[in-house]
Design a protein around this motif. Structure first.
Motif, PDB file in Angstrom:
ATOM      1  N   PHE A 283      -1.374   7.580  16.570  1.00 37.80           N
ATOM      2  CA  PHE A 283      -2.509   7.338  15.676  1.00 37.80           C
ATOM      3  C   PHE A 283      -3.266   6.096  16.122  1.00 37.80           C
ATOM      4  CE2 PHE A 283      -1.758  10.344  12.298  1.00 37.80           C
ATOM      5  CZ  PHE A 283      -0.397  10.565  12.322  1.00 37.80           C
TER       6      PHE A 283
ATOM      7  N   PHE B 121       0.835  -1.195   0.000  1.00 40.96           N
ATOM      8  CA  PHE B 121       0.000   0.000   0.000  1.00 40.96           C
ATOM      9  C   PHE B 121       0.874   1.251   0.000  1.00 40.96           C
ATOM     10  CE2 PHE B 121      -3.603  -2.508   0.551  1.00 40.96           C
ATOM     11  CZ  PHE B 121      -3.446  -3.377   1.606  1.00 40.96           C
TER      12      PHE B 121
ATOM     13  N   PHE C 246       4.793  13.606   2.680  1.00 41.73           N
ATOM     14  CA  PHE C 246       5.484  12.445   3.242  1.00 41.73           C
ATOM     15  C   PHE C 246       4.780  11.215   2.674  1.00 41.73           C
ATOM     16  CE2 PHE C 246       8.599  10.843   5.909  1.00 41.73           C
ATOM     17  CZ  PHE C 246       8.144   9.997   6.914  1.00 41.73           C
TER      18      PHE C 246
ATOM     19  N   TYR D 113       0.686   5.326   0.976  1.00 39.66           N
ATOM     20  CA  TYR D 113      -0.047   6.359   1.692  1.00 39.66           C
ATOM     21  C   TYR D 113       0.645   7.701   1.492  1.00 39.66           C
ATOM     22  CZ  TYR D 113      -2.356   2.650   4.419  1.00 39.66           C
ATOM     23  OH  TYR D 113      -3.086   1.570   4.817  1.00 39.66           O
TER      24      TYR D 113
ATOM     25  N   GLN E 249       0.920  11.536   3.519  1.00 35.88           N
ATOM     26  CA  GLN E 249       0.642  12.234   4.757  1.00 35.88           C
ATOM     27  C   GLN E 249       1.063  13.696   4.622  1.00 35.88           C
ATOM     28  OE1 GLN E 249       2.989  11.101   8.197  1.00 35.88           O
ATOM     29  NE2 GLN E 249       1.334  11.621   9.599  1.00 35.88           N
TER      30      GLN E 249
ATOM     31  N   ALA F 292      -7.034  11.081  13.272  1.00 35.73           N
ATOM     32  CA  ALA F 292      -6.319  12.268  12.807  1.00 35.73           C
ATOM     33  C   ALA F 292      -4.932  12.396  13.415  1.00 35.73           C
ATOM     34  CB  ALA F 292      -7.137  13.514  13.111  1.00 35.73           C
TER      35      ALA F 292
ATOM     36  N   LYS G 264       1.147  17.460   9.700  1.00 38.88           N
ATOM     37  CA  LYS G 264       0.228  17.482  10.845  1.00 38.88           C
ATOM     38  C   LYS G 264      -1.128  16.863  10.521  1.00 38.88           C
ATOM     39  CE  LYS G 264       2.508  21.412  12.975  1.00 38.88           C
ATOM     40  NZ  LYS G 264       2.364  22.733  13.620  1.00 38.88           N
ATOM     41  N   GLN G 265      -1.156  15.988   9.548  1.00 38.45           N
ATOM     42  CA  GLN G 265      -2.395  15.299   9.219  1.00 38.45           C
ATOM     43  C   GLN G 265      -2.208  13.786   9.261  1.00 38.45           C
ATOM     44  OE1 GLN G 265      -4.548  16.677   5.793  1.00 38.45           O
ATOM     45  NE2 GLN G 265      -3.861  18.786   6.053  1.00 38.45           N
ATOM     46  N   SER G 266      -3.299  13.089   9.073  1.00 42.84           N
ATOM     47  CA  SER G 266      -3.252  11.642   9.132  1.00 42.84           C
ATOM     48  C   SER G 266      -2.843  11.058   7.781  1.00 42.84           C
ATOM     49  CB  SER G 266      -4.623  11.110   9.551  1.00 42.84           C
ATOM     50  OG  SER G 266      -4.527   9.740   9.852  1.00 42.84           O
ATOM     51  N   LEU G 267      -2.753   9.747   7.732  1.00 45.00           N
ATOM     52  CA  LEU G 267      -2.391   9.065   6.488  1.00 45.00           C
ATOM     53  C   LEU G 267      -3.624   8.856   5.628  1.00 45.00           C
ATOM     54  CD1 LEU G 267      -0.112   8.205   8.574  1.00 45.00           C
ATOM     55  CD2 LEU G 267       0.227   6.237   7.082  1.00 45.00           C
TER      56      LEU G 267
ATOM     57  N   THR H 285      -3.249   0.755  -3.977  1.00 47.38           N
ATOM     58  CA  THR H 285      -2.803  -0.592  -3.638  1.00 47.38           C
ATOM     59  C   THR H 285      -1.961  -1.103  -4.800  1.00 47.38           C
ATOM     60  OG1 THR H 285      -4.799  -0.983  -2.352  1.00 47.38           O
ATOM     61  CG2 THR H 285      -3.531  -2.917  -3.026  1.00 47.38           C
TER      62      THR H 285
ATOM     63  N   PHE I 194       4.688  -0.744   8.311  1.00 47.46           N
ATOM     64  CA  PHE I 194       4.917   0.495   7.589  1.00 47.46           C
ATOM     65  C   PHE I 194       6.400   0.747   7.356  1.00 47.46           C
ATOM     66  CE2 PHE I 194       0.770   2.389   7.288  1.00 47.46           C
ATOM     67  CZ  PHE I 194       0.044   1.672   8.218  1.00 47.46           C
ATOM     68  N   GLY I 195       6.693   1.310   6.178  1.00 43.32           N
ATOM     69  CA  GLY I 195       8.043   1.762   5.900  1.00 43.32           C
ATOM     70  C   GLY I 195       8.341   3.041   6.654  1.00 43.32           C
ATOM     71  N   PRO I 196       9.597   3.478   6.633  1.00 41.28           N
ATOM     72  CA  PRO I 196      10.000   4.678   7.370  1.00 41.28           C
ATOM     73  C   PRO I 196       9.579   5.981   6.712  1.00 41.28           C
ATOM     74  CG  PRO I 196      11.864   3.751   6.227  1.00 41.28           C
ATOM     75  CD  PRO I 196      10.732   2.781   6.038  1.00 41.28           C
ATOM     76  N   GLY I 197       9.083   5.898   5.482  1.00 42.03           N
ATOM     77  CA  GLY I 197       8.596   7.105   4.829  1.00 42.03           C
ATOM     78  C   GLY I 197       9.641   7.814   3.992  1.00 42.03           C
TER      79      GLY I 197
ATOM     80  N   ILE J 199       4.432   7.143   2.454  1.00 48.04           N
ATOM     81  CA  ILE J 199       4.726   5.953   3.260  1.00 48.04           C
ATOM     82  C   ILE J 199       4.140   4.726   2.586  1.00 48.04           C
ATOM     83  CG2 ILE J 199       4.445   4.866   5.520  1.00 48.04           C
ATOM     84  CD1 ILE J 199       4.001   7.607   6.723  1.00 48.04           C
TER      85      ILE J 199
ATOM     86  N   GLY K 153       8.542   7.003   9.963  1.00 48.68           N
ATOM     87  CA  GLY K 153       7.281   6.354   9.619  1.00 48.68           C
ATOM     88  C   GLY K 153       6.545   5.894  10.863  1.00 48.68           C
TER      89      GLY K 153
END
Lengths: 116, 113
Positions: B89, A34, A91, A36, A38, B105, A41-44, A49, A107-110, A93, B43
């Motif tokens: 999160f 997957f 960002f 993602y 980001q 969020a 200051k927000q979510s993923l 896919t 999850f990867g480190p981004g 990920i 991450g």
């Protein structure tokens, strides 16, 4: 140890250029990964896919021609941001589904992309 | 659809204070529930998880209990440290579809010495 790696960890590019981000599964064969995004200051938010040997599945509102995904092997998925613009700065990920009892993801480190 | 609602931050605490970050969810069936932590520039790392009612996930002094009656998975720690400063999160996945991981969020925690 790490299950998923990403490269590069940070990239700065000029507007109009393309940037490739790699996501590698270190311990498992991954038919699915997957991607993602980001914002600060927000979510993923799930972008797409990645499916090994077939086309990626994109979420609604994500431009498939802008964000090219290739999943050429069971351990590597790449995301290419084409003709990048400053609004693509974010960002990115990737993750690897582990499935099983918990149905979790690793999850990867981004990768931090900054487009000038 | 499935969703996660998380207490908004930022949260600032002194070292050794008690931490609670609220998380509630909406889902059909019995989702798996997770807390992830994100340190600056990194991450997401899995902090803890639970998969059925009354399960308690725990790790590094953090705990969260899967409460089906209140559809909640609140994160708690009895005594926070400066090194706990990060973004937390809450997330869920349905039991049968890996694609559908939903995140809250995020809550930024700052712990001061």
């Amino acid at each position: 140890g790490a299950v998923v790696s990403q490269h590069p960890s940070r990239v700065i590019c000029k507007s109009g250029t393309s940037v490739k981000i790699e996501c590698r599964s270190l311990d498992f064969q991954a038919t699915t990964m997957f991607w993602y995004r980001q914002f600060p200051k927000q979510s993923l938010m799930l972008m797409a896919t990645s499916n090994e040997g077939s086309k990626a599945t994109y979420e609604q509102g994500v431009e498939k021609d802008k964000f090219l995904i290739n999943h050429a092997s069971l351990t590597l998925s790449t995301l290419t941001v084409t003709s990048a613009h400053p609004e693509d700065s974010s960002f990115y990920i990737c993750s690897l589904p582990q499935g099983g009892y918990y149905n979790e993801q690793f999850f990867g480190p981004g990768t931090r992309l900054t487009v000038l | 659809g499935n969703s996660v609602t998380q207490m908004e931050g930022p949260v600032t605490l002194s070292e050794e204070a008690f931490l609670t970050i609220n998380c509630t969810y909406t889902a059909t069936g019995y989702p798996s529930l997770f807390w992830y932590v994100q340190y600056p520039g990194e991450g997401l790392q899995l902090l803890l998880k639970a998969t059925k009612a009354d399960d308690k996930g725990s790790n590094k002094g953090f705990e969260a209990t899967y409460r089906k009656e209140t559809t909640s998975f609140h994160l708690e720690k009895g005594s926070v440290q400066v090194s706990d400063s990060a973004v937390y999160f809450c997330a869920l996945t349905p039991r049968v579809n890996n694609n559908d991981m939903r995140f809250g969020a995020g809550t930024r925690l700052t712990v001061k010495p």
